[in-house]
Design a protein around this motif. Sequence first.
Motif, PDB file in Angstrom:
ATOM      1  N   PRO A  76      -3.246   7.465   7.603  1.00 38.21           N
ATOM      2  CA  PRO A  76      -3.512   6.615   6.434  1.00 38.21           C
ATOM      3  C   PRO A  76      -4.541   5.512   6.669  1.00 38.21           C
ATOM      4  O   PRO A  76      -5.321   5.198   5.775  1.00 38.21           O
ATOM      5  CB  PRO A  76      -2.125   6.028   6.122  1.00 38.21           C
ATOM      6  CG  PRO A  76      -1.158   7.008   6.693  1.00 38.21           C
ATOM      7  CD  PRO A  76      -1.819   7.551   7.924  1.00 38.21           C
ATOM      8  N   GLU A  95      -7.821   7.187   6.485  1.00 41.53           N
ATOM      9  CA  GLU A  95      -8.115   7.569   5.098  1.00 41.53           C
ATOM     10  C   GLU A  95      -8.585   6.367   4.283  1.00 41.53           C
ATOM     11  O   GLU A  95      -9.556   6.454   3.524  1.00 41.53           O
ATOM     12  CB  GLU A  95      -6.869   8.179   4.456  1.00 41.53           C
ATOM     13  CG  GLU A  95      -6.446   9.513   5.050  1.00 41.53           C
ATOM     14  CD  GLU A  95      -5.082   9.953   4.563  1.00 41.53           C
ATOM     15  OE1 GLU A  95      -4.526   9.247   3.684  1.00 41.53           O
ATOM     16  OE2 GLU A  95      -4.578  10.984   5.033  1.00 41.53           O
ATOM     17  N   GLU A 101       0.857  -1.180   0.000  1.00 42.38           N
ATOM     18  CA  GLU A 101       0.000   0.000   0.000  1.00 42.38           C
ATOM     19  C   GLU A 101       0.900   1.240   0.000  1.00 42.38           C
ATOM     20  O   GLU A 101       1.670   1.472   0.937  1.00 42.38           O
ATOM     21  CB  GLU A 101      -0.903  -0.006   1.236  1.00 42.38           C
ATOM     22  CG  GLU A 101      -1.750   1.234   1.420  1.00 42.38           C
ATOM     23  CD  GLU A 101      -2.635   1.516   0.221  1.00 42.38           C
ATOM     24  OE1 GLU A 101      -2.515   2.637  -0.337  1.00 42.38           O
ATOM     25  OE2 GLU A 101      -3.436   0.638  -0.137  1.00 42.38           O
ATOM     26  N   ASP A 108       5.018   6.847   3.551  1.00 43.59           N
ATOM     27  CA  ASP A 108       4.898   7.733   4.707  1.00 43.59           C
ATOM     28  C   ASP A 108       6.223   7.748   5.476  1.00 43.59           C
ATOM     29  O   ASP A 108       6.758   6.689   5.821  1.00 43.59           O
ATOM     30  CB  ASP A 108       3.763   7.259   5.626  1.00 43.59           C
ATOM     31  CG  ASP A 108       3.385   8.297   6.663  1.00 43.59           C
ATOM     32  OD1 ASP A 108       4.217   8.575   7.553  1.00 43.59           O
ATOM     33  OD2 ASP A 108       2.249   8.833   6.593  1.00 43.59           O
ATOM     34  N   ARG A 162       0.333   4.353   0.457  1.00 47.24           N
ATOM     35  CA  ARG A 162       0.147   5.335   1.540  1.00 47.24           C
ATOM     36  C   ARG A 162       0.988   4.988   2.757  1.00 47.24           C
ATOM     37  O   ARG A 162       1.468   5.870   3.459  1.00 47.24           O
ATOM     38  CB  ARG A 162      -1.323   5.414   1.942  1.00 47.24           C
ATOM     39  CG  ARG A 162      -2.229   5.916   0.834  1.00 47.24           C
ATOM     40  CD  ARG A 162      -3.580   6.289   1.392  1.00 47.24           C
ATOM     41  NE  ARG A 162      -4.597   6.274   0.360  1.00 47.24           N
ATOM     42  CZ  ARG A 162      -5.734   6.941   0.421  1.00 47.24           C
ATOM     43  NH1 ARG A 162      -5.995   7.676   1.488  1.00 47.24           N
ATOM     44  NH2 ARG A 162      -6.620   6.872  -0.542  1.00 47.24           N
TER      45      ARG A 162
END
Length: 310
Positions: free
Chosen positions: A104, A107, A58, A64, A60
């Motif tokens: 995240p 989100e 993923e 990060d 995100r």
Amino acid sequence: MSLVLPSEIIVERFLPTVRAMLAGRLEEQGLTQQEIADNLGVAQAAVSKYVNGRATVEERFRDDPRTVATVDRIADGMAAADMDGYDALVELFELIQEFEDRGPICELHEAEMPALRGLGCDLCVRGVDTEIREEREALASVRNAARILATVPGMADHVPNVGTNTGTALPDATDVTDVGAVPGRIYTVGGRVEVPANPEFGASHHVATTILAANEADPDLRGAVNVATRDPLLAASHDRGIEPLEFDADYDDRSERLRKLFREHGVPRVIYHRGAFGVEPITYVFGVTAVEAAELAAELVAAADRDSPR
């Protein structure tokens, strides 16, 4: 609406991403695939997939900076044998908590469940909020009560010309903003009961003040429905052992007058007035919730229509 738990996102997206990143970092540190597998608690075949870029990650999480920093700390610690599995879990758990707080994970959760958008959901951080749960339950009660009123045969004939409404008060309600009801009232069109909008708090003054007065005298009663005053309906109440209580139709100081009336006589499940100049005769049916009030109103309407001369 799809039902996705934040934990599913952690298991299905966060953990595979972190494992893939850790496998890559540990390989850079010189660990063999079997050593990496032992540290991560996975099969060697899974490590091969991670280090060869065949695992789904993923973005995100991967991109990060907080993930990068945490993975670097864990990889360095494992490579130097300064960090065991428990220490790694502590690091990852702290990262997950950060990502659940409008990060995240939150989100992605909103992306999977669009109905959460705009609600300021912080369930993961604060746990179940009692006040929010009570508000949702109150509004759900009003929504279900309105549905009952809209589907009961013959109910349209008992809706006052000015419309009807149904409401549920929150526990310990103090004013009309603590009572959920249907905005704009419920009305009839072509012999059908129409519900114009979803319930909101503070949407009804008359039903809310009546509920608040009843609730002050009997805390168990937090719901009500109002219908037109009809003798057959009052007779149906008598038949069910309910002694309807009559009150003054005048709106001036109605809240205080109802409170005084209820202190003196208690709160029966049915109260009514015969109207006045410019005031249509109205009957209120009470319940623990709006749903209970609507169900009782539906029973009384059915009995009144059955017993009325044709």
